[in-house]
Every structure is written in structure tokens, then in C-alpha cells.
Design an enzyme around this catalytic site. Structure first.
Site, mmCIF file in Angstrom:
data_model
loop_
_atom_site.group_PDB
_atom_site.id
_atom_site.type_symbol
_atom_site.label_atom_id
_atom_site.label_comp_id
_atom_site.label_asym_id
_atom_site.label_seq_id
_atom_site.Cartn_x
_atom_site.Cartn_y
_atom_site.Cartn_z
ATOM 1 N N CYS A 195 0.758 -1.315 -0.144
ATOM 2 C CA CYS A 195 0.098 -0.149 0.121
ATOM 3 C C CYS A 195 0.931 1.188 0.149
ATOM 4 O O CYS A 195 0.429 2.504 -0.187
ATOM 5 C CB CYS A 195 -0.695 -0.032 1.117
ATOM 6 S SG CYS A 195 -2.151 -1.430 1.052
ATOM 7 N N ASN A 203 -10.251 -0.136 0.393
ATOM 8 C CA ASN A 203 -8.819 0.115 0.164
ATOM 9 C C ASN A 203 -8.324 -0.472 -1.297
ATOM 10 O O ASN A 203 -8.439 -1.687 -1.283
ATOM 11 C CB ASN A 203 -8.079 -0.866 1.232
ATOM 12 C CG ASN A 203 -6.508 -0.656 1.580
ATOM 13 O OD1 ASN A 203 -6.034 -0.264 0.622
ATOM 14 N ND2 ASN A 203 -5.997 -1.048 2.481
ATOM 15 N N HIS A 215 -3.556 7.685 2.376
ATOM 16 C CA HIS A 215 -3.764 6.178 2.099
ATOM 17 C C HIS A 215 -5.208 5.919 2.656
ATOM 18 O O HIS A 215 -5.548 6.187 3.851
ATOM 19 C CB HIS A 215 -2.811 5.292 2.616
ATOM 20 C CG HIS A 215 -3.181 3.591 2.284
ATOM 21 N ND1 HIS A 215 -3.759 3.405 1.017
ATOM 22 C CD2 HIS A 215 -3.210 2.722 3.146
ATOM 23 C CE1 HIS A 215 -4.048 2.138 1.278
ATOM 24 N NE2 HIS A 215 -3.478 1.551 2.258
#
Ligand code: COA
Length: 312
Positions: free
Chosen positions: A96, A267, A237
Site C-alpha cells: 500500500c 482500500n 492512504h
């Protein structure tokens, strides 16, 4: 894939998911649609917006943990899809944190004169590696792509002000896919155990995420000569709304300065930040001279923040 769709697959509720994560929907790529397909769409969109042709980009970088193949790099396929055969192309894999690592790298290439323009794409088709029998993780992840072009300008100001990147690989099992690599090559038994899918220790990730986002955001601002009071936008994020809100509170940055789109996409790993950036531009919210902090974290463990001045 809405929370109601998930309710039909396993024992969960819209209320549980919204309260714990802030997510209402996530998108899944169509069968047969790969990360390079999503990337190519995002790349075309970025090129259109910038008024550039594919051959104007000197280097294509794709950040992903869900490449089309183990190799070659997805970036090679994307560049060729666009008709930019012969341009430099490679992937980076830092889960990520992919875009958070990729953007300073692209800016450094440009600054050093290695390339005039670099495209950095964050893309994931996480639906391919989520275990739909693990309700604690599969609710979180979605598919998506975002593309950004970094170019050398004549402006005397510099966009890339500072960054702090870090990693701690002592316990990779906190967030990982167990099988399919050189440590545990795939076997039928591992496949039957769904060891080709994401496994995660949500609680541990949660704690470290908030600490790292807050700490590195403060550090990059200080390194650039600013404080949180100077920030126009934080583009974090999108892993969990509670993580984002806890970090914003500790940074003492007002909620309206935090870009959040987690309710629609979940996500999407390395794609969350470039998608959120793209939407902020589309809304007309970014103005010349705006101070942005990009901040994120992910598997590795890995983390980082960037202080960035918008020139436009
Ligand atoms: N629906 C309903 N109940 C669920 C559920 C779901 N989808 N998933 C888990 N539960 C249950 C658990 O079984 C558990 O029940 P029990 O107490 O009876 O055992 C209870 O809810 C609490 O589970 P827990 O995993 O402790 O919840 P949590 O409050 O830690 O929230 C996460 C889980 C995943 C939302 C949270 O830990 C998180 O977001 N962590 C960070 C993950 C992350 O950001 N990962 C990506 C990094 S890039």
C-alpha cells in the site's frame, strides 16, 4: 460490491462495516480484466488531462502487488498498450506504500535529469487475492488505478519538498500472501488452504498505521519548513476511516482538509492516493501553491509521507 452485496455472501452487516471502516462500496474488476487494463485506462485519462501523448513520457512506473504476471513487469505491458514501445518501464512492489515510494522516486528521476517526464501509476486488482471466506479482511479491499505524471517545468519553484520513507520487515506475516513466492511455492494443498490470498492482523496494523502517518507527516512538514497549520490538503492512504480520522486529530488538521473517498472504493492499496488526488483535481479543489501532504502505510511493514507543493 456494496456492503449489502457482502451481507448476502457471509455473516456481516452494513452497520458493522461502516462503523469500523467507513466503507460502503468497493469496485471489483470484471472477469478477465487485469491490472494493466485498469492502468492503461488511468494512464490515458492522465495523458488527456495533461495534453500529452504516450511517447511524451520517458518512463512508466507501476506500483502494484497484483501485477498481471509474476513477471514481466506490468508497466511494460501498459506502455505498450499505450503505443509507447521502447520507453523505460518497470514495477515497484511495496504494497500500500507503492505510490508513496513511487512519487519521490519519479520526482528524483526528473530532478536528476534522468528523465523529463515520468508516469507513476498505482493499481490493484485486490479482488483476485482476497479470501471471500475471511470476513475480517475481504470487506476492506477493492480494485482501482490512478495515474500521475511528474515533469520538469520551467518554474523556479519545486513541487517535491521532502519525504520520509521507512520499512520494517521483521514480521512480514502481519499483512501478506503466504504462498506463491520463492519461500512457499504454490502447491495444491496451499491452494486448498487459500494461502494464495491476503492474510492480515488488523489490530496490529491499525496501531502502527496511525503512529506512522502522524510521525512522518510532522517530520516532512518540519523538513520543508512548515507545520500542520500550513497544510492545505492531506491526501492519506485510504485503509480505514477511523485510522484517517485518528491521524487527522493528532495532527490537528481540520477534517475538511483531509481527502477521503474510502466510502466508495475501500482500500485499493497503491491506487488509493492517486485516485484521491485525481478526484481532488476534478473537483477543482487544488490551487497553485497549495501545500499537500501525502501519507500512507502498508505491508512490509512500510510507510511514508511526502510534502508537496501543487504547481498548476
Ligand atoms: N462483519 C461482522 N463482524 C466481523 C467482521 C465483519 N466483516 N469482521 C470481523 N468481525 C468480528 C470478529 O469476528 C470479532 O468478533 P468476536 O469479538 O466475536 O471475535 C469482532 O468483529 C471484532 O473483530 P476485530 O478484528 O477485532 O475488529 P476490529 O475492531 O479490529 O476491526 C478491522 C477490524 C480490520 C476493521 C481493523 O482492525 C482495521 O481496519 N485494521 C487495519 C487494517 C488495515 O488498515 N489494513 C490495510 C493496511 S494497508
Amino acid at each position: 460490491m456494496s456492503n449489502a452485496d457482502l451481507e448476502r455472501i457471509f455473516d456481516t452487516s452494513d452497520e458493522w462495516i461502516v462503523t469500523r471502516t467507513g466503507m460502503r462500496e468497493r469496485r471489483y474488476a470484471a472477469p478477465g480484466e487485469a491490472s494493466s487494463d485498469l492502468s492503461t485506462e488511468a494512464a490515458r485519462h492522465a495523458l488527456d488531462r495533461a495534453g500529452l501523448r504516450p511517447e511524451d513520457i520517458d518512463c512508466y512506473v507501476v506500483a502494484t502487488v497484483t501485477p498481471d504476471f509474476q513477471f514481466p513487469a506490468t508497466a511494460c505491458i501498459v506502455a505498450s498498450n499505450l503505443g509507447a514501445v521502447g520507453k523505460a518501464a518497470f514495477d515497484i512492489e511495496i504494497a500500500c506504500s507503492g505510490f508513496i515510494y513511487g512519487l519521490p522516486m519519479a520526482a528524483s528521476f526528473v530532478r536528476a535529469g534522468v528523465f523529463r517526464r515520468v508516469m507513476i501509476i498505482g493499481v490493484e486488482t485486490l479482488s483476485r487475492i482476497t479470501n471471500m471466506e475471511d470476513r475480517g479482511t475481504c470487506i476492506l479491499f477493492g480494485d482501482g488505478a490512478g495515474a500521475t505524471i511528474v515533469e520538469r517545468t520551467q518554474a523556479e519553484r519545486d513541487s517535491f519538498l521532502s519525504c520520509e520513507l521507512g520499512a520494517d520487515g521483521r514480521v512480514p506475516e502481519l499483512l501478506y500472501v503466504h504462498a506463491g513466492g520463492s519461500r512457499n511455492p504454490m502447491t495444491q494443498e496451499l491452494l486448498d488452504q487459500k494461502k494464495d490470498k491476503v492474510e492480515m492482523s488488523g489490530r496490529e496494523i491499525y496501531k502502527y498505521a496511525v503512529n506512522k502517518m502522524v510521525g512522518t507527516s510532522k517530520n516532512v512538514l518540519a523538513a520543508a519548513g512548515y507545520t500542520a497549520a500550513d497544510v492545505d490538503w492531506i491526501i492519506p492512504h485510504q485503509a480505514n476511516l477511523r485510522i484517517i480520522e485518528a491521524a487527522a486529530k493528532r495532527l490537528e488538521v481540520p477534517r475538511e482538509k483531509i481527502v477521503v473517498n474510502i466510502e466508495r472504493y475501500g482500500n485499493t492499496s497503491s491506487a488509493t492516493i492517486p485516485i484521491a488526488l485525481s478526484e481532488t483535481i476534478e473537483r477543482g479543489d487544488l490551487h497553485d501553491g497549495d501545500l499537500i501532504v501525502f501519507t500512507g502505510f502498508g505491508g512490509g511493514l512500510s510507510w511514508g509521507s511526502i510534502a508537496w507543493k501543487w504547481i498548476g
